[in-house]
Design a protein around this motif. Sequence first.
Motif, PDB file in Angstrom:
ATOM      1  N   UNK A   1      32.906  36.419  43.209  1.00  0.00           N
ATOM      2  CA  UNK A   1      31.930  36.857  42.216  1.00  0.00           C
ATOM      3  C   UNK A   1      32.613  37.207  40.896  1.00  0.00           C
ATOM      4  N   UNK A   2      33.479  36.282  40.462  1.00  0.00           N
ATOM      5  CA  UNK A   2      34.204  36.427  39.206  1.00  0.00           C
ATOM      6  C   UNK A   2      34.030  35.158  38.386  1.00  0.00           C
ATOM      7  N   UNK A   3      33.957  35.320  37.069  1.00  0.00           N
ATOM      8  CA  UNK A   3      33.849  34.158  36.200  1.00  0.00           C
ATOM      9  C   UNK A   3      35.169  33.800  35.545  1.00  0.00           C
ATOM     10  N   UNK A   4      35.896  34.801  35.097  1.00  0.00           N
ATOM     11  CA  UNK A   4      37.095  34.537  34.312  1.00  0.00           C
ATOM     12  C   UNK A   4      38.355  34.941  35.067  1.00  0.00           C
ATOM     13  N   UNK A   5      39.092  33.929  35.501  1.00  0.00           N
ATOM     14  CA  UNK A   5      40.404  34.149  36.079  1.00  0.00           C
ATOM     15  C   UNK A   5      41.173  32.841  35.986  1.00  0.00           C
ATOM     16  N   UNK A   6      42.469  32.948  36.049  1.00  0.00           N
ATOM     17  CA  UNK A   6      43.359  31.796  35.928  1.00  0.00           C
ATOM     18  C   UNK A   6      43.611  31.172  37.295  1.00  0.00           C
ATOM     19  N   UNK A   7      43.950  29.897  37.292  1.00  0.00           N
ATOM     20  CA  UNK A   7      44.303  29.227  38.539  1.00  0.00           C
ATOM     21  C   UNK A   7      45.600  29.746  39.139  1.00  0.00           C
ATOM     22  N   UNK A   8      46.322  30.559  38.384  1.00  0.00           N
ATOM     23  CA  UNK A   8      47.570  31.137  38.893  1.00  0.00           C
ATOM     24  C   UNK A   8      47.424  32.619  39.249  1.00  0.00           C
ATOM     25  N   UNK A   9      46.224  33.165  39.105  1.00  0.00           N
ATOM     26  CA  UNK A   9      45.992  34.566  39.493  1.00  0.00           C
ATOM     27  C   UNK A   9      45.993  34.691  41.009  1.00  0.00           C
ATOM     28  N   UNK A  10      46.575  35.767  41.496  1.00  0.00           N
ATOM     29  CA  UNK A  10      46.683  36.026  42.923  1.00  0.00           C
ATOM     30  C   UNK A  10      45.333  36.453  43.503  1.00  0.00           C
ATOM     31  N   UNK A  11      44.963  35.834  44.612  1.00  0.00           N
ATOM     32  CA  UNK A  11      43.710  36.116  45.309  1.00  0.00           C
ATOM     33  C   UNK A  11      43.520  37.609  45.582  1.00  0.00           C
ATOM     34  N   UNK A  12      44.557  38.263  46.049  1.00  0.00           N
ATOM     35  CA  UNK A  12      44.450  39.669  46.417  1.00  0.00           C
ATOM     36  C   UNK A  12      44.351  40.566  45.186  1.00  0.00           C
ATOM     37  N   UNK A  13      45.010  40.174  44.110  1.00  0.00           N
ATOM     38  CA  UNK A  13      44.907  40.932  42.854  1.00  0.00           C
ATOM     39  C   UNK A  13      43.505  40.833  42.255  1.00  0.00           C
ATOM     40  N   UNK A  14      42.800  39.771  42.614  1.00  0.00           N
ATOM     41  CA  UNK A  14      41.431  39.579  42.124  1.00  0.00           C
ATOM     42  C   UNK A  14      40.404  40.308  42.997  1.00  0.00           C
ATOM     43  N   UNK A  15      40.871  41.007  44.018  1.00  0.00           N
ATOM     44  CA  UNK A  15      39.967  41.746  44.900  1.00  0.00           C
ATOM     45  C   UNK A  15      39.650  41.036  46.200  1.00  0.00           C
ATOM     46  N   UNK A  16      40.366  39.955  46.477  1.00  0.00           N
ATOM     47  CA  UNK A  16      40.118  39.201  47.695  1.00  0.00           C
ATOM     48  C   UNK A  16      40.612  39.920  48.942  1.00  0.00           C
ATOM     49  N   UNK A  17      40.003  39.586  50.059  1.00  0.00           N
ATOM     50  CA  UNK A  17      40.399  40.127  51.363  1.00  0.00           C
ATOM     51  C   UNK A  17      40.085  39.081  52.435  1.00  0.00           C
ATOM     52  N   UNK A  18      40.385  39.382  53.669  1.00  0.00           N
ATOM     53  CA  UNK A  18      40.311  38.392  54.741  1.00  0.00           C
ATOM     54  C   UNK A  18      38.906  37.825  54.947  1.00  0.00           C
ATOM     55  N   UNK A  19      37.872  38.617  54.793  1.00  0.00           N
ATOM     56  CA  UNK A  19      36.513  38.100  54.988  1.00  0.00           C
ATOM     57  C   UNK A  19      36.149  37.084  53.913  1.00  0.00           C
ATOM     58  N   UNK A  20      36.555  37.353  52.686  1.00  0.00           N
ATOM     59  CA  UNK A  20      36.308  36.395  51.604  1.00  0.00           C
ATOM     60  C   UNK A  20      37.137  35.139  51.843  1.00  0.00           C
TER      61      UNK A  20
END
Length: 75
Positions: free
Chosen positions: A15-34
């Motif tokens: 549920x994010x619009x602006x992020x880079x293809x090199x941004x870390x999944x976990x830094x973006x708020x990701x977790x195992x369910x996502x």
Amino acid sequence: MISKTIHDIWSRELQLDNFSDTDDFFSLGGHSLIMARIQDAIIAEYGIEVPMDELFRKPTVASISAHLESLERTA
């Protein structure tokens, strides 16, 4: 083209619009369910199951896209 699709999947699931293809999944708020939902979306889109541990080792759109491209080249 794969990176655009993966970016779109991440955007929807995180549920994010602006992020880079090199941004870390976990830094973006990701977790195992996502990540499980992303894995399902990759299967639906490409018919390829990327193991969960591989997704965790490649926590960027760029790295997952490169992995999928390498699988397509060898198929």
